[in-house]
Write an enzyme that holds these catalytic residues in place. Structure first.
Site, PDB file in Angstrom:
ATOM      1  N   LYS A  10       0.853  -1.193   0.000  1.00 43.08           N
ATOM      2  CA  LYS A  10       0.000   0.000   0.000  1.00 43.08           C
ATOM      3  C   LYS A  10       0.882   1.234   0.000  1.00 43.08           C
ATOM      4  CE  LYS A  10      -3.950   1.917   2.641  1.00 43.08           C
ATOM      5  NZ  LYS A  10      -4.789   1.711   3.848  1.00 43.08           N
ATOM      6  N   SER A  41      -9.705  -0.589   7.216  1.00 41.50           N
ATOM      7  CA  SER A  41      -9.172  -0.380   5.870  1.00 41.50           C
ATOM      8  C   SER A  41      -8.538  -1.601   5.213  1.00 41.50           C
ATOM      9  CB  SER A  41      -8.166   0.763   5.881  1.00 41.50           C
ATOM     10  OG  SER A  41      -8.845   1.981   5.895  1.00 41.50           O
ATOM     11  N   SER A  58      -9.587   1.725   2.883  1.00 41.44           N
ATOM     12  CA  SER A  58      -8.714   2.499   2.014  1.00 41.44           C
ATOM     13  C   SER A  58      -7.670   1.646   1.296  1.00 41.44           C
ATOM     14  CB  SER A  58      -8.004   3.570   2.839  1.00 41.44           C
ATOM     15  OG  SER A  58      -7.141   2.970   3.791  1.00 41.44           O
TER      16      SER A  58
END
Lengths: 474, 462
Positions: free
Chosen positions: B62, B161, B137
């Site tokens: 990420k 997330s 996210s």
């Protein structure tokens, strides 16, 4: 009772002498090429985390102990939010809710009177970097960013600039004793802000102003006394004191407004989630106890009471721990305390100053000074010879005994030889002899001088004088 | 259907990046998918040491986790052009196993969002149905794993997330116990809540990656030495929520079915109530935004990233932050500044912290009577992109099932548990702190009652 009362509280910041910064491994060192002692952590780069330096915690607890504070069972770090270009994260990791130490006191000596000043709290935080303004713009040096800063906050127990000056000087001596700060105000490793308010006697604290960034204890005294006068005048005229931050202007010897309360920050403190509370264990606390040392004021008192020193001498000897340690080492080697004190604060200090040397790092070890003092006490060398030896020890890094032997400084106590010399000089100077016989003592000095010269400085002047008096029946 | 998900990383991934022919073939597969799902913001395989259990295995990171030499955009314009000068501890630990960073995955800006549409790199899409969001996210990480671009990816979970996009994309998503995995190198959003988490195509890969990255790190003093507290699973009691409203019919059906599934494989179902559940979202947003307001103060344009023009220093900073941050980020900074302001701290922040304690206490009570707790991961399945989907406020309210674990610091694993039309639905298993093993082993057991499928077009590497 005077009409007005003044209240002064101090906030002192000291740079701790830790090898590395408070939350990373970077060297805690100033004066290096800008931005060389930096890493992602102290630069506040995205994703980095602080890691608490235990050495900084140790020094903080040590200062807390010296200031009689209650040590925190759980010291908590908080974030203090404010924007500043040289603060890398735009919040400062500090302590607010549970600082290292609270509720202590520090006894200071103001003109022979001991005054107790309460300590509100002491807390550890990180320092910011440094801005350098140039014609082409502002430059930033982050070498200082993240260095360990301990803030000591007093209660408003001081009343005059003189109090504050004494506090700062004696506090400086304290932190140097503890070995936690070099106390250098010019270089900013010890910084002080003063809060001051004046009010009608008995009415309690008035509206305070803050004097920031004073870089010497003398300026602190001048600034605070100026501020007391200024606030009194305002009150006399029925005007109000504005709560604000003021700066000391050296050139005009006045304080000037810097910023008012309207621009005061809301720091929005909250507990720093990246650092767990610091809970000192027993091993840590006993290490702190073990590092505790006799503090300057206690030592000064002991030197006067137990060793019979004069207050002035005791003060001179105890200002720096290294000097006091040195003095005690010399005494331990057998020198009489007042004698040793006189030597150290007198001739030794004078020669060291001339040579720009520190006593602890000079070639005059306590053993060498003790030997020198013994040689004088035993009348083996005279005072002049001793000075010569002292200088030679510092210069050549050798023992006093060998210097005395090599230079033939050992005093003659052969009275026959001296008596012959007295006869010889008396024969050469009949007028002087006549004067002496008529009760005029002036020529004694002349005789002693002549004999000392003739003996090549080896004669003991006191013995020579006695001999002369004896010879002429004076 | 053959059970493809019980084994750890398929052998075909091993050494793949060390073989130019296989790497190139895989790259074209990735490029095809990327046109549809935009899961990576940068593809730049890092060199590997060629040794270890995961030698040559590619994985996604990420883009709010630092890898030296790669960008670290956090999905934000404000970090435009920034290259990380250091590597996160979790990535370093994976490097030690031989695994190789394949690229950086898309995300909602600074980890704030539930749709992965809120990124300077554009929205990512769900590989099951590109008209829908992959969740957020860590949407890029979840989508990349679901499409088979990488066998696993690192994400971050502040309020769900990792688990929510895992649920939307039909993969496994672990939010570990707070402190079990070092946060060093994870760009902070809400420090006391977030963890680096794992998205993986199968449960054993998830476990293997967790094994590689967990453990104390001197660079993160909130990390702790790993100590497995799972114990012997003797009771086989699983708690379920008694009265669940707010669920979409599809998710509700999967929840009931999963519950039956656990009963089928020998678990005793214990119905419980979580009275604090209604307070999770306000407490979560109060704490998260308070911390975010401080964490995001460092982005000023002074030392790195995007810098706007300005009359003077203050003006430059103001313009940089106005232009560099997106709406959601600004909203949360303002909210956080508001709840921390002088005189109101106890009313907001202090109260949120007290609620947090109560939530933790309530979980502890549940775990006295059960090994685990089963909850939906999110009240709805993957929703469509844009305005026909959920609005930002609805998305926040829907965080209550996931954010509870972040407030309590306990581990949560979202597992694929069923389908709602053409998109998958995940359920999450929660356990006491340091009981990740319970979650892995229950997830493995559950495979005997539900065998998750791969998304259309998925191919194992050859």
């Amino acid at each position: 009772m005077s009409k007005y009362q003044s209240f002064i509280g101090l906030e002192i910041h000291i740079h701790l002498l830790t090898a590395s910064k408070v939350f990373c491994d970077c060297a805690s060192r100033f004066g290096d090429e800008p931005n060389t002692n930096v890493c992602p952590v102290c630069m506040g780069y995205p994703g980095v985390l602080p890691a608490l330096n235990e050495e900084a915690m140790f020094m903080s607890y040590l200062v807390g102990k010296a200031l009689n504070c209650t040590p925190a069972e759980s010291a908590i770090f908080d974030r203090k939010n404010y924007f500043y270009p040289d603060m890398t994260k735009n919040y400062q990791i500090s302590q607010f809710h549970s600082p290292v130490g609270t509720g202590g006191w520090f006894d200071i000596d103001v003109e022979g009177q001991v005054k107790r000043v309460r300590i509100h709290d002491i807390h550890l935080e990180e320092d910011a970097g440094k801005m350098i303004h140039s014609a082409s713009g502002s430059l930033l040096d982050y070498n200082r960013a993240g260095t360990a800063l301990l803030e000591i906050v007093t209660e408003p127990d001081l009343t005059t600039g003189e109090d504050a000056e004494a506090f700062l000087q004696q506090f400086r001596s304290l932190v140097r004793y503890l070995g936690v700060c070099d106390g250098n105000m010019e270089e900013g490793s010890l910084r002080c802000d003063g809060n001051i308010s004046v009010n009608l006697t008995g009415k309690g604290l008035g509206t305070k102003t803050e004097i920031k960034n004073v870089n010497s204890s003398k300026f602190l005294r001048l600034a605070l006394n100026h501020e007391i006068r200024r606030q009194k005048k305002l009150l006399e005229r029925g005007e109000k004191v504005v709560q604000e931050t003021r700066l000391w202007d050296e050139a005009s010897a006045r304080t000037e407004s810097m910023r008012s309360k309207e621009s005061a920050h809301d720091y929005r403190y909250f507990p720093e989630p990246d650092l767990p509370p610091f809970r000192p264990d027993e091993a840590f606390l006993s290490r702190v106890d073990g590092a505790m040392t006799e503090l300057p004021l206690a030592r000064r008192t002991r030197f006067v009471e137990e060793l019979g020193l004069k207050a002035v001498q005791a003060e001179l000897l105890t200002e720096e721990k290294s000097t006091a340690d040195y003095f005690e080492a010399v005494v331990a080697l057998g020198s009489e305390p007042q004698n040793a004190a006189a030597w150290i604060t007198g001739d030794v200090q004078k020669y060291l100053k001339r040579r720009e040397e520190e006593i602890a790092s000079s070639s005059l070890s306590p053993e060498r000074l003790a030997t020198l003092i013994r040689l004088v006490d035993e009348n083996r060398i005279n005072r002049n010879g001793a000075r010569e030896v002292l200088e030679a020890v510092l210069e050549e890094d050798r023992d006093p005994e060998s210097i005395v032997a090599e230079r033939g400084l050992e005093q003659e106590d052969n009275s026959e030889e001296l008596a012959a010399l007295v006869d010889k000089i008396a024969a050469e100077n009949p007028q002087a002899v006549e004067q002496l016989k008529n009760g005029d003592m002036k020529p004694i000095g002349f005789f002693v001088g002549q004999i000392m010269r003739a003996s090549g400085g080896k004669a003991d002047p006191q013995a020579v004088q006695a001999l002369i008096r004896d010879r002429f029946g004076l | 259907m053959k059970n493809t998900r019980t084994n750890a990383i398929p052998a075909s991934w091993r050494g793949m990046l060390d073989d130019p022919r296989r790497a190139a073939a895989h790259r074209s597969y990735v490029d095809e998918w990327e046109k549809k799902i935009n899961s990576f913001v940068q593809i730049d395989p890092r060199p590997g040491n060629g040794e270890g259990a995961l030698a040559g295995v590619p994985y996604g990171v990420k883009d709010n986790i630092a890898v030296k030499g790669l960008g670290l955009s956090c999905g934000s314009k404000i970090l435009e052009g920034f290259i990380s000068p250091y590597t996160a501890t979790a990535v370093e630990r994976l490097e030690a196993t031989g695994a190789r960073v394949y690229g950086k995955c898309n995300l909602d800006e600074f980890g704030m969002g539930s749709s992965c549409e809120n990124s300077v790199h554009g929205a990512s899409s769900n590989p099951w149905d590109p008209a829908r969001v992959p969740g957020g996210s860590s949407g890029g990480s979840a989508a990349a794993v679901a499409a088979g671009l990488v066998p696993f990816a690192l994400g971050s979970d502040t309020g769900g997330s990792v688990r929510q996009p895992a649920s939307f994309c039909g993969v496994y998503g672990l939010k570990p116990t707070y402190g079990a995995v070092s946060r060093y190198g994870l760009v902070a959003y809400a420090s006391s809540l977030e963890s680096i988490g794992i998205l993986a195509g199968d449960v054993d890969t998830c476990r293997q990656v967790f094994d590689s990255i967990k453990g104390e790190d001197p660079k993160d003093q909130t990390s702790v030495p790993w100590e497995d507290r799972s114990g012997e699973s003797s009771s086989r009691r699983i708690a379920v929520l008694e009265d669940l409203s707010d669920l979409s019919p599809g998710v509700d059906a999967v929840y009931r079915k999963s519950l039956e599934g656990f009963r089928e494989i020998g678990w005793e179902i214990v119905p419980v109530r979580l009275k604090t559940l209604d307070y999770v979202v306000p407490a979560y947003y109060t704490i998260a935004t308070a911390e975010a307001s401080a964490n995001l103060a460092r982005y000023t344009g002074i030392r790195y990233g995007y810098r706007a023009e300005g009359e003077d220093h203050a003006d430059m900073v103001r313009n940089t932050r106005s232009e560099g941050f997106g709406h959601e980020v600004k909203l949360r900074i303002l909210l956080g500044t508001y709840v921390l302001r002088s005189g109101f701290q106890d009313q907001y922040y202090g109260r949120a912290q007290r609620i947090r304690t109560l939530i933790g206490d309530e979980f502890s009570k549940v775990f006295q009577g059960a090994e685990m707790l089963l909850m939906p991961t999110f009240p709805v399945a993957a929703f469509p992109h844009g305005e026909s989907g959920m609005d930002a406020f609805q998305q926040k309210l829907a965080d209550k099932f996931t954010a509870a674990a972040n407030l309590a610091g306990i581990p949560g694993l979202s597992i694929p548990a069923g389908m709602d039309g053409n998109v998958p639905v995940g359920m999450q298993l929660l356990a006491p702190a340091f009981c990740e093993e319970r979650l892995f082993s229950a997830a493995r057991e559950f495979l005997s009652v539900y065998e998750p499928a791969r998304c259309p077009g998925f191919k194992e590497p050859s």
